[in-house]
Design a protein around this motif. Structure first.
Motif, PDB file in Angstrom:
ATOM      1  N   THR A 105      -1.218  11.059  -4.447  1.00 27.93           N
ATOM      2  CA  THR A 105      -0.082  10.157  -4.363  1.00 27.93           C
ATOM      3  C   THR A 105       0.644   9.975  -3.519  1.00 27.93           C
ATOM      4  OG1 THR A 105      -0.026  10.603  -6.888  1.00 27.93           O
ATOM      5  CG2 THR A 105       1.830   9.432  -5.604  1.00 27.93           C
ATOM      6  N   LEU A 106       0.502   8.736  -2.511  1.00 26.40           N
ATOM      7  CA  LEU A 106       0.982   8.384  -1.160  1.00 26.40           C
ATOM      8  C   LEU A 106       1.834   7.264  -1.306  1.00 26.40           C
ATOM      9  CD1 LEU A 106       0.715   9.559   1.842  1.00 26.40           C
ATOM     10  CD2 LEU A 106      -1.240   7.996   1.919  1.00 26.40           C
ATOM     11  N   THR A 107       3.202   7.526  -0.442  1.00 27.62           N
ATOM     12  CA  THR A 107       3.934   6.310  -0.161  1.00 27.62           C
ATOM     13  C   THR A 107       4.227   5.870   1.218  1.00 27.62           C
ATOM     14  OG1 THR A 107       5.133   6.653  -2.244  1.00 27.62           O
ATOM     15  CG2 THR A 107       6.151   5.063  -0.588  1.00 27.62           C
ATOM     16  N   LEU A 108       3.752   4.722   1.543  1.00 24.30           N
ATOM     17  CA  LEU A 108       3.616   4.402   3.126  1.00 24.30           C
ATOM     18  C   LEU A 108       4.735   3.164   3.101  1.00 24.30           C
ATOM     19  CD1 LEU A 108       0.063   4.628   3.862  1.00 24.30           C
ATOM     20  CD2 LEU A 108       1.617   6.251   4.751  1.00 24.30           C
ATOM     21  N   LEU A 139      -4.011   0.729  -5.912  1.00 22.39           N
ATOM     22  CA  LEU A 139      -3.384   0.413  -4.362  1.00 22.39           C
ATOM     23  C   LEU A 139      -1.939  -0.686  -5.110  1.00 22.39           C
ATOM     24  CD1 LEU A 139      -3.045  -0.056  -1.637  1.00 22.39           C
ATOM     25  CD2 LEU A 139      -4.770  -1.827  -1.332  1.00 22.39           C
ATOM     26  N   THR A 140      -0.925  -0.208  -4.644  1.00 24.12           N
ATOM     27  CA  THR A 140       0.110  -1.069  -4.791  1.00 24.12           C
ATOM     28  C   THR A 140       0.677  -1.526  -3.588  1.00 24.12           C
ATOM     29  OG1 THR A 140       0.767   0.154  -7.073  1.00 24.12           O
ATOM     30  CG2 THR A 140       2.629  -1.329  -6.042  1.00 24.12           C
ATOM     31  N   ILE A 141       0.944  -3.122  -3.501  1.00 23.06           N
ATOM     32  CA  ILE A 141       1.527  -3.454  -2.241  1.00 23.06           C
ATOM     33  C   ILE A 141       2.696  -4.564  -2.568  1.00 23.06           C
ATOM     34  CG2 ILE A 141       1.362  -5.149  -0.059  1.00 23.06           C
ATOM     35  CD1 ILE A 141      -1.613  -4.471  -0.102  1.00 23.06           C
ATOM     36  N   HIS A 142       3.951  -4.138  -2.000  1.00 22.82           N
ATOM     37  CA  HIS A 142       5.283  -4.826  -2.561  1.00 22.82           C
ATOM     38  C   HIS A 142       5.716  -5.935  -1.706  1.00 22.82           C
ATOM     39  CE1 HIS A 142       6.439  -1.468  -5.377  1.00 22.82           C
ATOM     40  NE2 HIS A 142       6.250  -0.498  -4.417  1.00 22.82           N
ATOM     41  N   ASP A 143       5.391  -5.718  -0.463  1.00 28.33           N
ATOM     42  CA  ASP A 143       5.887  -7.053   0.371  1.00 28.33           C
ATOM     43  C   ASP A 143       4.962  -8.158   0.887  1.00 28.33           C
ATOM     44  OD1 ASP A 143       8.515  -5.874   0.207  1.00 28.33           O
ATOM     45  OD2 ASP A 143       8.003  -4.385   1.767  1.00 28.33           O
ATOM     46  N   GLY A 144       3.729  -7.501   0.993  1.00 28.40           N
ATOM     47  CA  GLY A 144       2.736  -8.717   1.598  1.00 28.40           C
ATOM     48  C   GLY A 144       1.501  -7.951   2.207  1.00 28.40           C
ATOM     49  N   PHE A 186      -5.495  -2.717  -8.439  1.00 26.48           N
ATOM     50  CA  PHE A 186      -4.845  -3.548  -7.396  1.00 26.48           C
ATOM     51  C   PHE A 186      -3.620  -4.540  -7.679  1.00 26.48           C
ATOM     52  CE2 PHE A 186      -5.013  -6.924  -3.868  1.00 26.48           C
ATOM     53  CZ  PHE A 186      -4.120  -6.417  -3.107  1.00 26.48           C
ATOM     54  N   HIS A 187      -2.397  -3.784  -7.341  1.00 31.02           N
ATOM     55  CA  HIS A 187      -1.088  -4.436  -7.725  1.00 31.02           C
ATOM     56  C   HIS A 187      -0.751  -5.199  -6.616  1.00 31.02           C
ATOM     57  CE1 HIS A 187      -1.572  -2.537 -11.421  1.00 31.02           C
ATOM     58  NE2 HIS A 187      -1.576  -1.269 -11.081  1.00 31.02           N
ATOM     59  N   PRO A 188      -1.053  -6.429  -6.045  1.00 29.89           N
ATOM     60  CA  PRO A 188      -0.305  -7.118  -5.101  1.00 29.89           C
ATOM     61  C   PRO A 188       0.778  -7.762  -5.384  1.00 29.89           C
ATOM     62  CG  PRO A 188      -2.060  -8.540  -6.152  1.00 29.89           C
ATOM     63  CD  PRO A 188      -1.839  -7.108  -7.076  1.00 29.89           C
ATOM     64  N   PRO A 189       1.785  -8.343  -4.512  1.00 28.78           N
ATOM     65  CA  PRO A 189       2.987  -8.842  -4.659  1.00 28.78           C
ATOM     66  C   PRO A 189       2.987 -10.227  -5.265  1.00 28.78           C
ATOM     67  CG  PRO A 189       2.303  -9.009  -2.170  1.00 28.78           C
ATOM     68  CD  PRO A 189       1.574  -8.220  -3.062  1.00 28.78           C
ATOM     69  N   VAL A 201     -10.531   2.798   5.978  1.00 29.67           N
ATOM     70  CA  VAL A 201      -9.509   3.595   5.287  1.00 29.67           C
ATOM     71  C   VAL A 201      -9.997   3.501   3.886  1.00 29.67           C
ATOM     72  CG1 VAL A 201      -7.052   3.469   4.412  1.00 29.67           C
ATOM     73  CG2 VAL A 201      -7.753   2.554   6.734  1.00 29.67           C
ATOM     74  N   ARG A 202     -10.070   4.940   3.128  1.00 33.78           N
ATOM     75  CA  ARG A 202     -10.439   4.914   1.862  1.00 33.78           C
ATOM     76  C   ARG A 202      -9.300   5.837   0.976  1.00 33.78           C
ATOM     77  NH1 ARG A 202     -14.500   7.240   4.961  1.00 33.78           N
ATOM     78  NH2 ARG A 202     -15.736   5.591   4.167  1.00 33.78           N
ATOM     79  N   HIS A 203      -9.277   5.758  -0.124  1.00 35.74           N
ATOM     80  CA  HIS A 203      -8.489   6.455  -1.065  1.00 35.74           C
ATOM     81  C   HIS A 203      -9.016   6.471  -2.369  1.00 35.74           C
ATOM     82  CE1 HIS A 203      -6.105   3.122  -3.011  1.00 35.74           C
ATOM     83  NE2 HIS A 203      -6.471   2.657  -1.983  1.00 35.74           N
ATOM     84  N   GLU A 204      -8.811   7.498  -3.106  1.00 37.93           N
ATOM     85  CA  GLU A 204      -8.843   7.498  -4.516  1.00 37.93           C
ATOM     86  C   GLU A 204      -7.901   7.798  -5.471  1.00 37.93           C
ATOM     87  OE1 GLU A 204     -11.810  10.652  -5.322  1.00 37.93           O
ATOM     88  OE2 GLU A 204     -13.566   9.633  -4.245  1.00 37.93           O
ATOM     89  N   GLY A 205      -6.673   8.106  -4.758  1.00 37.83           N
ATOM     90  CA  GLY A 205      -5.340   8.267  -5.758  1.00 37.83           C
ATOM     91  C   GLY A 205      -4.300   6.908  -5.563  1.00 37.83           C
ATOM     92  N   ALA A 206      -3.031   7.142  -5.806  1.00 40.77           N
ATOM     93  CA  ALA A 206      -2.297   5.941  -5.963  1.00 40.77           C
ATOM     94  C   ALA A 206      -1.573   5.866  -4.763  1.00 40.77           C
ATOM     95  CB  ALA A 206      -1.155   6.361  -6.995  1.00 40.77           C
ATOM     96  N   VAL A 207      -1.565   4.715  -3.991  1.00 43.64           N
ATOM     97  CA  VAL A 207      -1.350   4.576  -2.795  1.00 43.64           C
ATOM     98  C   VAL A 207      -0.331   3.367  -2.953  1.00 43.64           C
ATOM     99  CG1 VAL A 207      -1.768   3.872  -0.442  1.00 43.64           C
ATOM    100  CG2 VAL A 207      -3.007   5.481  -1.497  1.00 43.64           C
ATOM    101  N   THR A 208       1.024   3.384  -2.178  1.00 43.20           N
ATOM    102  CA  THR A 208       2.108   2.390  -2.431  1.00 43.20           C
ATOM    103  C   THR A 208       2.267   2.044  -1.163  1.00 43.20           C
ATOM    104  OG1 THR A 208       2.928   3.121  -4.591  1.00 43.20           O
ATOM    105  CG2 THR A 208       4.242   1.546  -3.407  1.00 43.20           C
ATOM    106  N   LEU A 209       2.216   0.719  -0.607  1.00 36.20           N
ATOM    107  CA  LEU A 209       2.404   0.195   0.609  1.00 36.20           C
ATOM    108  C   LEU A 209       3.606  -0.821   0.624  1.00 36.20           C
ATOM    109  CD1 LEU A 209      -1.204  -0.473   2.026  1.00 36.20           C
ATOM    110  CD2 LEU A 209       0.617   1.463   2.831  1.00 36.20           C
ATOM    111  N   GLY A 210       4.636  -0.778   1.618  1.00 39.81           N
ATOM    112  CA  GLY A 210       5.218  -1.899   1.856  1.00 39.81           C
ATOM    113  C   GLY A 210       4.367  -3.262   2.357  1.00 39.81           C
ATOM    114  N   GLU A 211       3.868  -3.249   3.460  1.00 37.72           N
ATOM    115  CA  GLU A 211       3.062  -4.248   4.011  1.00 37.72           C
ATOM    116  C   GLU A 211       1.889  -3.758   4.660  1.00 37.72           C
ATOM    117  OE1 GLU A 211       5.117  -6.935   6.741  1.00 37.72           O
ATOM    118  OE2 GLU A 211       7.022  -6.815   5.574  1.00 37.72           O
ATOM    119  N   LEU A 212       0.743  -4.339   4.576  1.00 41.59           N
ATOM    120  CA  LEU A 212      -0.433  -3.959   4.947  1.00 41.59           C
ATOM    121  C   LEU A 212      -0.982  -5.442   6.143  1.00 41.59           C
ATOM    122  CD1 LEU A 212      -3.085  -2.124   5.283  1.00 41.59           C
ATOM    123  CD2 LEU A 212      -3.829  -3.384   2.961  1.00 41.59           C
TER     124      LEU A 212
END
Length: 362
Positions: free
Chosen positions: A35-38, A73-78, A92-95, A48-59
């Motif tokens: 579980t990673l928050t960036l 994958l959750t992206i909050h801002d864009g 995938f949970h986009p904004p 870039v690869r992942h199997e857990g839960a990743v939360t990003l502000g922007e990508l």
């Protein structure tokens, strides 16, 4: 994280926990663990690869990068994606609930639901190649799907290989593949009303993949394609396209053609089914195809048989089944029919074999 001239084809740099600092990745391989928050992440020329839960502000993804989401994958801002490949096998949970594939490749190996989907400026939506027990298929649900004239949904050559025969024949599906000398191709298979099978492969190439689209409005100015793959040792069969739409429009193509080959038997046509409420400025007879592929120069070889195109106005009790081998013609392997078929049947430029006890309408 920059791997310089060593590049991204390398062991990954592992990241975990919470990282508030902006992260820049260049020419590298990165694995996001657990579980990673960036905060913000700028990725160029990297994997870039992942199997857990990743939360990003922007990508920001660019420079022929690849992002592989096998978790959440959750992206909050864009986010922005340019000239890269995005593989979403997980959640995938986009904004926003709108998907815009603008000039990049987006990979769907499962079922995804969006409010709207736009594929523009050379964008492509694909699924990965089938292999062993790894069954990939694309199911796309949306209120509207738009594919511009430069773009496509393309699962060509993403299905099965070899058909288990290994004797230079064409792959089969809706139509039989072309025979090679005394070696017969596999019989046809699949459901013409609700197609959901890969096209059969040849000895050296893969059949077409599987696409299902459920949409209120589907506009195709580019293409939806599930063609078979090319090989000198036999063309592969077209795959499956199943559309369930309210309104169909556009100037593009919908096709699941068998592949031609330079030496042996051509691939059989695949299966296309279009269930619709209304069709506006789209020529069903001229823009939807599942024809077989041409044979090669070898002796005693055969063109691929026509696949099937099923056209179903949802206001009517029955659809129409069309078997049309286009420019490949009737001097080809057969399209095999059996059982009871109540739907009106139209056959053009094709070879058809009626098998067993068979009841047809018109």
């Amino acid at each position: 994280i920059h791997n310089g001239t060593t590049g991204s084809n390398a062991v990954p740099t592992e990241l975990s926990g919470d990282i508030a600092e902006p992260l820049t990745v260049r020419n590298a391989s990165v694995e996001l663990q657990g579980t990673l928050t960036l905060g913000t992440m700028d990725v160029g020329g990297s994997v870039v690869r992942h199997e857990g839960a990743v939360t990003l502000g922007e990508l920001a993804l660019s420079g022929q990068s690849t992002w592989i989401n096998n978790g959440t994958l959750t992206i909050h801002d864009g986010y922005t994606v340019q000239n890269s490949t995005w593989i979403n096998n997980g959640n995938f949970h986009p904004p926003t609930t709108d998907l815009v594939v603008d000039g990049y490749t987006y990979v769907i190996n499962n079922t995804q639901t969006w409010a709207t989907v736009q594929v523009i400026n050379g964008g492509r939506i694909v699924h990965d190649l089938a292999s062993g027990t790894n069954v990939n298929r694309m199911v796309l649900n949306a209120e509207s799907v738009t594919i511009d004239e430069t773009s496509m949904i393309d699962v060509s050559g993403k299905g099965c290989v070899d058909s288990g025969l290994g004797n230079y024949v064409g792959g089969s599906h809706g139509g039989r593949g072309g025979d090679y000398r005394t070696n017969p191709s596999r019989p046809g298979f699949g459901d013409f009303r609700e197609p959901a099978d890969y096209g059969g492969g040849s000895m050296g190439s893969y059949g077409g993949g599987i696409v299902k689209i459920v949409a209120g409005t589907l506009r195709v100015d580019g293409a939806i394609v599930a063609d078979g793959g090319f090989a000198d040792s036999g063309g592969s069969a077209g795959g499956s396209i199943w559309l369930d739409v309210g309104r169909l429009e556009g100037d593009g193509q919908i096709r699941a053609n068998g592949a031609s080959t330079s030496w042996t038997g051509g691939g059989g046509g695949g299966r296309v089914a279009i269930h619709y409420d209304e069709v506006v400025d789209f020529d069903l007879a001229g823009q939807a195809w599942a024809q077989g592929g041409a044979h090669g120069w070898g002796e005693n070889v055969e063109h691929g048989g026509a696949g099937t195109v099923y056209l179903k106005d949802k206001a009517q009790a029955l659809g129409v089944l069309v078997i049309h081998n286009g420019t490949t013609g009737s001097n080809a392997a057969a399209t095999e029919l059996s059982g009871n078929i109540a739907e009106p049947l139209t056959v053009r430029n094709a070879s058809v074999e009626l098998q067993g006890t068979l009841t047809l309408g018109t």
